[in-house]
Design a protein around this motif. Structure first.
Motif, PDB file in Angstrom:
ATOM      1  N   LYS A   1       0.837  -1.200   0.000  1.00 16.44           N
ATOM      2  CA  LYS A   1       0.000   0.000   0.000  1.00 16.44           C
ATOM      3  C   LYS A   1       0.871   1.248   0.000  1.00 16.44           C
ATOM      4  O   LYS A   1       0.584   2.216  -0.713  1.00 16.44           O
ATOM      5  CB  LYS A   1      -0.940   0.005   1.197  1.00 16.44           C
ATOM      6  N   ALA A   2       1.941   1.227   0.764  1.00 17.02           N
ATOM      7  CA  ALA A   2       2.844   2.373   0.812  1.00 17.02           C
ATOM      8  C   ALA A   2       3.451   2.644  -0.561  1.00 17.02           C
ATOM      9  O   ALA A   2       3.493   3.794  -1.016  1.00 17.02           O
ATOM     10  CB  ALA A   2       3.952   2.124   1.838  1.00 17.02           C
ATOM     11  N   ALA A   3       3.900   1.595  -1.223  1.00 23.43           N
ATOM     12  CA  ALA A   3       4.527   1.765  -2.543  1.00 23.43           C
ATOM     13  C   ALA A   3       3.528   2.279  -3.573  1.00 23.43           C
ATOM     14  O   ALA A   3       3.825   3.228  -4.317  1.00 23.43           O
ATOM     15  CB  ALA A   3       5.133   0.444  -3.000  1.00 23.43           C
ATOM     16  N   LEU A   4       2.354   1.677  -3.604  1.00 26.23           N
ATOM     17  CA  LEU A   4       1.364   2.096  -4.595  1.00 26.23           C
ATOM     18  C   LEU A   4       0.870   3.519  -4.351  1.00 26.23           C
ATOM     19  O   LEU A   4       0.736   4.310  -5.295  1.00 26.23           O
ATOM     20  CB  LEU A   4       0.186   1.120  -4.605  1.00 26.23           C
ATOM     21  N   ASP A   5       0.608   3.859  -3.103  1.00 26.97           N
ATOM     22  CA  ASP A   5       0.165   5.216  -2.791  1.00 26.97           C
ATOM     23  C   ASP A   5       1.259   6.240  -3.082  1.00 26.97           C
ATOM     24  O   ASP A   5       0.986   7.326  -3.591  1.00 26.97           O
ATOM     25  CB  ASP A   5      -0.277   5.326  -1.329  1.00 26.97           C
ATOM     26  N   ALA A   6       2.499   5.906  -2.768  1.00 23.48           N
ATOM     27  CA  ALA A   6       3.599   6.830  -3.035  1.00 23.48           C
ATOM     28  C   ALA A   6       3.751   7.073  -4.535  1.00 23.48           C
ATOM     29  O   ALA A   6       3.947   8.210  -4.971  1.00 23.48           O
ATOM     30  CB  ALA A   6       4.895   6.296  -2.447  1.00 23.48           C
TER      31      ALA A   6
ATOM     32  N   LEU B   1       3.074  10.490  -9.262  1.00 23.30           N
ATOM     33  CA  LEU B   1       2.579  10.721 -10.623  1.00 23.30           C
ATOM     34  C   LEU B   1       1.823  12.039 -10.711  1.00 23.30           C
ATOM     35  O   LEU B   1       1.961  12.784 -11.680  1.00 23.30           O
ATOM     36  CB  LEU B   1       1.680   9.565 -11.063  1.00 23.30           C
ATOM     37  N   HIS B   2       1.037  12.346  -9.690  1.00 29.68           N
ATOM     38  CA  HIS B   2       0.325  13.624  -9.677  1.00 29.68           C
ATOM     39  C   HIS B   2       1.307  14.790  -9.586  1.00 29.68           C
ATOM     40  O   HIS B   2       1.087  15.837 -10.175  1.00 29.68           O
ATOM     41  CB  HIS B   2      -0.658  13.674  -8.512  1.00 29.68           C
TER      42      HIS B   2
END
Length: 69
Positions: free
Chosen positions: A39-44, A49-50
């Protein structure tokens, strides 16, 4: 076994004009502190990207290059 949830954001943030990338990147740094590594990797990555805005394809290329080693 732990439960997982998937959050889907409907669109990119509506930011008009120039942004301060260091401040805009802060959510990516905070997301990386999540206790669940996936979750940390995907959210980061999502927040990063934003932060890159319209130049996000270059960031994705860099991420794939690092992950494919």
């Amino acid at each position: 076994m732990t439960s997982a949830s998937l959050l889907v954001y409907p669109s990119t943030p509506d930011v008009r004009g120039p942004i301060s990338q260091p401040y805009f990147a802060l959510p990516a740094v905070l997301a990386a502190a999540e206790p669940d590594p996936l979750k940390a990797a995907l959210d980061a990555v999502w927040h990063a990207l934003h932060t890159h805005g319209e130049h996000y394809p270059e960031l994705l290329k860099e991420i794939w290059a690092v992950c494919s080693v």
